[in-house]
Write a protein that holds these residues in place. Structure first.
Motif, PDB file in Angstrom:
ATOM      1  N   ALA A 107      15.010  10.896  -8.073  1.00  0.00           N
ATOM      2  CA  ALA A 107      16.057  11.870  -7.723  1.00  0.00           C
ATOM      3  C   ALA A 107      15.447  13.212  -7.311  1.00  0.00           C
ATOM      4  CB  ALA A 107      17.008  12.056  -8.901  1.00  0.00           C
ATOM      5  N   ASP A 108      14.343  13.592  -7.946  1.00  0.00           N
ATOM      6  CA  ASP A 108      13.659  14.839  -7.562  1.00  0.00           C
ATOM      7  C   ASP A 108      13.161  14.761  -6.124  1.00  0.00           C
ATOM      8  OD1 ASP A 108      14.036  15.947 -10.084  1.00  0.00           O
ATOM      9  OD2 ASP A 108      12.064  15.271 -10.821  1.00  0.00           O
TER      10      ASP A 108
ATOM     11  N   GLU B  34       1.999  11.671  -9.943  1.00  0.00           N
ATOM     12  CA  GLU B  34       1.071  12.804  -9.951  1.00  0.00           C
ATOM     13  C   GLU B  34       1.838  14.125 -10.035  1.00  0.00           C
ATOM     14  OE1 GLU B  34      -1.461  15.020  -6.453  1.00  0.00           O
ATOM     15  OE2 GLU B  34      -1.444  12.842  -6.473  1.00  0.00           O
ATOM     16  N   MET B  35       2.935  14.205  -9.310  1.00  0.00           N
ATOM     17  CA  MET B  35       3.744  15.426  -9.299  1.00  0.00           C
ATOM     18  C   MET B  35       4.736  15.468 -10.467  1.00  0.00           C
ATOM     19  SD  MET B  35       2.394  16.853  -6.739  1.00  0.00           S
ATOM     20  CE  MET B  35       3.433  18.247  -6.419  1.00  0.00           C
TER      21      MET B  35
ATOM     22  N   ALA C  48       0.838  -1.202   0.000  1.00  0.00           N
ATOM     23  CA  ALA C  48       0.000   0.000   0.000  1.00  0.00           C
ATOM     24  C   ALA C  48       0.874   1.254   0.000  1.00  0.00           C
ATOM     25  CB  ALA C  48      -0.930  -0.002   1.211  1.00  0.00           C
ATOM     26  N   LEU C  49       1.912   1.244   0.823  1.00  0.00           N
ATOM     27  CA  LEU C  49       2.817   2.394   0.864  1.00  0.00           C
ATOM     28  C   LEU C  49       3.497   2.563  -0.490  1.00  0.00           C
ATOM     29  CD1 LEU C  49       4.148   4.662   2.515  1.00  0.00           C
ATOM     30  CD2 LEU C  49       5.919   3.018   3.153  1.00  0.00           C
ATOM     31  N   ALA C  50       3.956   1.468  -1.064  1.00  0.00           N
ATOM     32  CA  ALA C  50       4.626   1.524  -2.362  1.00  0.00           C
ATOM     33  C   ALA C  50       3.710   2.109  -3.429  1.00  0.00           C
ATOM     34  CB  ALA C  50       5.088   0.125  -2.772  1.00  0.00           C
ATOM     35  N   THR C  51       2.471   1.675  -3.436  1.00  0.00           N
ATOM     36  CA  THR C  51       1.510   2.159  -4.430  1.00  0.00           C
ATOM     37  C   THR C  51       1.249   3.645  -4.264  1.00  0.00           C
ATOM     38  OG1 THR C  51       0.461  -0.005  -4.477  1.00  0.00           O
ATOM     39  CG2 THR C  51      -0.834   1.847  -5.298  1.00  0.00           C
ATOM     40  N   ARG C  52       1.077   4.076  -3.029  1.00  0.00           N
ATOM     41  CA  ARG C  52       0.772   5.497  -2.793  1.00  0.00           C
ATOM     42  C   ARG C  52       1.969   6.398  -3.079  1.00  0.00           C
ATOM     43  NH1 ARG C  52      -3.283   5.802   2.161  1.00  0.00           N
ATOM     44  NH2 ARG C  52      -4.875   4.435   1.325  1.00  0.00           N
ATOM     45  N   VAL C  53       3.165   5.920  -2.739  1.00  0.00           N
ATOM     46  CA  VAL C  53       4.373   6.711  -3.009  1.00  0.00           C
ATOM     47  C   VAL C  53       4.553   6.861  -4.518  1.00  0.00           C
ATOM     48  CG1 VAL C  53       6.895   6.668  -2.894  1.00  0.00           C
ATOM     49  CG2 VAL C  53       5.550   6.204  -0.850  1.00  0.00           C
ATOM     50  N   ARG C  54       4.434   5.765  -5.229  1.00  0.00           N
ATOM     51  CA  ARG C  54       4.598   5.791  -6.684  1.00  0.00           C
ATOM     52  C   ARG C  54       3.530   6.692  -7.329  1.00  0.00           C
ATOM     53  NH1 ARG C  54       3.579   0.810  -7.667  1.00  0.00           N
ATOM     54  NH2 ARG C  54       5.550   0.105  -6.805  1.00  0.00           N
ATOM     55  N   ALA C  55       2.285   6.587  -6.849  1.00  0.00           N
ATOM     56  CA  ALA C  55       1.204   7.410  -7.408  1.00  0.00           C
ATOM     57  C   ALA C  55       1.465   8.897  -7.155  1.00  0.00           C
ATOM     58  CB  ALA C  55      -0.130   6.993  -6.808  1.00  0.00           C
TER      59      ALA C  55
ATOM     60  N   GLY D 216       9.915  14.763   1.302  1.00  0.00           N
ATOM     61  CA  GLY D 216      10.251  14.725  -0.120  1.00  0.00           C
ATOM     62  C   GLY D 216       9.044  14.703  -1.035  1.00  0.00           C
ATOM     63  N   LEU D 217       7.942  14.100  -0.572  1.00  0.00           N
ATOM     64  CA  LEU D 217       6.739  14.019  -1.396  1.00  0.00           C
ATOM     65  C   LEU D 217       5.762  15.165  -1.138  1.00  0.00           C
ATOM     66  CD1 LEU D 217       6.100  10.188  -1.162  1.00  0.00           C
ATOM     67  CD2 LEU D 217       6.900  11.460  -3.160  1.00  0.00           C
ATOM     68  N   GLY D 218       6.092  16.022  -0.161  1.00  0.00           N
ATOM     69  CA  GLY D 218       5.222  17.146   0.153  1.00  0.00           C
ATOM     70  C   GLY D 218       3.969  16.741   0.913  1.00  0.00           C
TER      71      GLY D 218
END
Length: 123
Positions: A64-65, A58-59, A47-54, A99-101
């Motif tokens: 690296a960013d 999205e951004m 679940a964490l992997a899916t949300r981080v990737r999404a 990092g993901l805001g």
């Protein structure tokens, strides 16, 4: 279970012991709590992997960013996105939020909410 794995288990005696136990009339052993927690942990990592990737897509950010925005190193982020980091530390989760805001504690909430939900279903 594949033939190769079954063959290895028979050779090592593990499968044979299980079969003998069942033949003696013992009921199937209940699933271990550790197995349940491990299965739940695998699901929450997904679940964490899916949300981080999404969020990253999205951004329109690269790994690296995210790292340059204060997130964990790109290698660690890659491991999280592939569910290869079995227990991300609180520091890594905090960096991931930065990092993901995301608001502080978001990634930890994703990680732990799914564990609690899976354990409730397992009981």
């Amino acid at each position: 279970m594949g033939r190769r794995k079954r063959s290895r288990l028979i050779t090592s005696g593990i499968l044979r012991e299980k079969q003998q136990t069942r033949q003696l009339g013992d009921p199937d052993p209940a699933p271990e709590l550790a197995d349940t927690v491990e299965a739940a942990a695998a699901l929450d990592l997904d679940a964490l992997a899916t949300r981080v990737r999404a969020r990253r897509r999205e951004m329109k950010w690269t790994q690296a960013d995210v790292a340059s925005n204060g997130g964990p190193p790109a290698k660690t982020l890659s491991e999280i996105e592939r569910s290869r980091n079995p227990r991300p530390s609180p520091e890594v989760l905090d960096k991931l939020d930065a990092g993901l805001g995301w608001p502080p504690g978001t990634s930890a909430t994703i990680l732990h909410d799914d564990v609690a939900g899976e354990l409730a279903v397992a009981r």
